[in-house]
Scaffold this motif. Structure first.
Motif, mmCIF file in Angstrom:
data_model
loop_
_atom_site.group_PDB
_atom_site.id
_atom_site.type_symbol
_atom_site.label_atom_id
_atom_site.label_comp_id
_atom_site.label_asym_id
_atom_site.label_seq_id
_atom_site.Cartn_x
_atom_site.Cartn_y
_atom_site.Cartn_z
ATOM 1 N N LEU A 143 46.122 30.915 44.770
ATOM 2 C CA LEU A 143 47.087 32.007 44.849
ATOM 3 C C LEU A 143 46.851 33.054 43.763
ATOM 4 N N ARG A 144 45.951 32.777 42.853
ATOM 5 C CA ARG A 144 45.653 33.718 41.777
ATOM 6 C C ARG A 144 44.440 34.592 42.082
ATOM 7 N N VAL A 145 43.700 34.224 43.116
ATOM 8 C CA VAL A 145 42.467 34.951 43.438
ATOM 9 C C VAL A 145 42.449 35.306 44.930
ATOM 10 N N SER A 146 41.614 36.251 45.271
ATOM 11 C CA SER A 146 41.456 36.587 46.686
ATOM 12 C C SER A 146 40.519 35.581 47.335
ATOM 13 N N GLY A 147 40.785 35.283 48.607
ATOM 14 C CA GLY A 147 39.944 34.356 49.357
ATOM 15 C C GLY A 147 39.641 34.939 50.718
ATOM 16 N N ALA A 148 39.107 34.119 51.584
ATOM 17 C CA ALA A 148 38.706 34.603 52.905
ATOM 18 C C ALA A 148 39.898 35.097 53.728
ATOM 19 N N LEU A 149 40.974 34.320 53.759
ATOM 20 C CA LEU A 149 42.114 34.664 54.606
ATOM 21 C C LEU A 149 42.815 35.948 54.182
ATOM 22 N N ASN A 150 42.919 36.178 52.867
ATOM 23 C CA ASN A 150 43.649 37.356 52.398
ATOM 24 C C ASN A 150 42.736 38.472 51.907
ATOM 25 N N ALA A 151 41.457 38.402 52.254
ATOM 26 C CA ALA A 151 40.514 39.449 51.853
ATOM 27 C C ALA A 151 40.902 40.784 52.475
ATOM 28 N N ASN A 152 40.777 41.867 51.696
ATOM 29 C CA ASN A 152 41.112 43.197 52.219
ATOM 30 C C ASN A 152 39.888 43.852 52.848
ATOM 31 N N GLU A 153 40.025 45.108 53.221
ATOM 32 C CA GLU A 153 38.953 45.828 53.920
ATOM 33 C C GLU A 153 37.647 45.838 53.125
#
Length: 277
Positions: free
Chosen positions: A208-218
């Motif tokens: 929850l502290r880093v970006s991952g595949a599911l919440n990756a932006n454009e």
């Protein structure tokens, strides 16, 4: 009366409020009572040790013990983050045998085997996971039950967007921010979990502290070309997301929020009640 948000099921504003619904709060209370029992057992155990011979450790032994503990936390943190990079999230009831199998596979980039192990575990624990999620948030039962039925029927095109939207709403209830929300490129969940001080659970919260595949932006999605992405699905850009593996990925996120994050929120409430924080 304000109507529920159609994406997440949350009543009122689409902004995350962090306020738990009544039935979910009751579940929190149940968890708190469980923690109270555990703490009482630990207190009695501690009292028993007072009557025994004191255990003497050298400074070197204490340092070595602390180092081993820190290494365990680091391994859990790294594993949790590496899995999130592949669109997977740990269940806090996952047996050690699965966790121990996943670590070397991730280290050697054997992602197909990682996927297979995660699916095997989720299939094995599916009934328990489904009941755990619905019982934690019964006000969402109608929506979640329909989505799980869709998964059973292999209607992945229909159930995956629902799982992803419900994960956002559930995270909003637990942490006060959506699981996909960003502020200056940083997940808002990063600051939301800073209040959890326990090192063990903090290691599980690292995704929850880093970006991952599911919440990756454009700008980030090109790093995960073959993995489920919430933005692409819910904005109608992905046309090939409707697969079994992607449905299991979305379920693993829901499972993670309703087990690890839910339990940590309950523990926080327990400590407040006990005057420990």
């Amino acid at each position: 009366e304000t109507k529920p948000d159609r994406r997440t099921g949350n009543k009122g504003s689409r902004e995350a409020t962090g306020t738990l619904a009544g039935t979910a709060f009751v579940k929190i209370i149940v968890q708190m009572n469980r923690f109270k029992q555990i703490f009482e057992e630990l207190r009695q155990l501690k009292e028993g040790f007072k009557t025994s011979e004191p255990i003497s450790l050298t400074s070197e032994q204490l340092e070595a013990s602390n180092k081993q503990t820190e290494e365990r936390f680091t391994k859990i943190s790294t594993l949790s983050t590496d899995l999130a990079q592949r669109g997977w999230y740990l269940h806090d009831k996952m047996p050690l045998k699965y966790i121990n199998m996943l670590r070397p596979l991730l280290r050697t980039n054997k992602y197909a085997e990682v996927d297979a192990h995660m699916i095997t575990y989720l299939c094995h624990a599916f009934r328990e996971i489904e009941q755990e999620i619905i019982s934690a948030f019964p006000e969402r039962a109608e929506i979640l039950s329909a989505a799980f039925l869709g998964h059973h029927r292999k209607d992945y095109a229909l159930c995956i967007p629902v799982f992803l939207a419900q994960a956002d709403g559930i995270c909003s209830e637990l942490l006060g921010v959506g699981v996909y929300s960003r502020a200056k490129g940083i997940p808002k969940t990063a600051s939301a979990v800073e209040r959890f001080k326990d090192k063990f659970t903090s290691a599980f919260l690292e995704p929850l502290r880093v970006s991952g595949a599911l919440n990756a932006n454009e700008k980030e999605k090109h790093q995960y070309p073959d993995i489920l992405n919430r933005h692409e699905v819910l904005h109608g850009k992905s046309l090939d997301y409707a697969t079994s593996i992607n449905s299991f990925r979305a379920i693993s996120l829901l499972c993670y929020l309703c087990s690890t994050v839910f339990s940590e929120r309950a523990f926080e409430e327990f400590k407040k009640q006990e005057g420990q924080i």
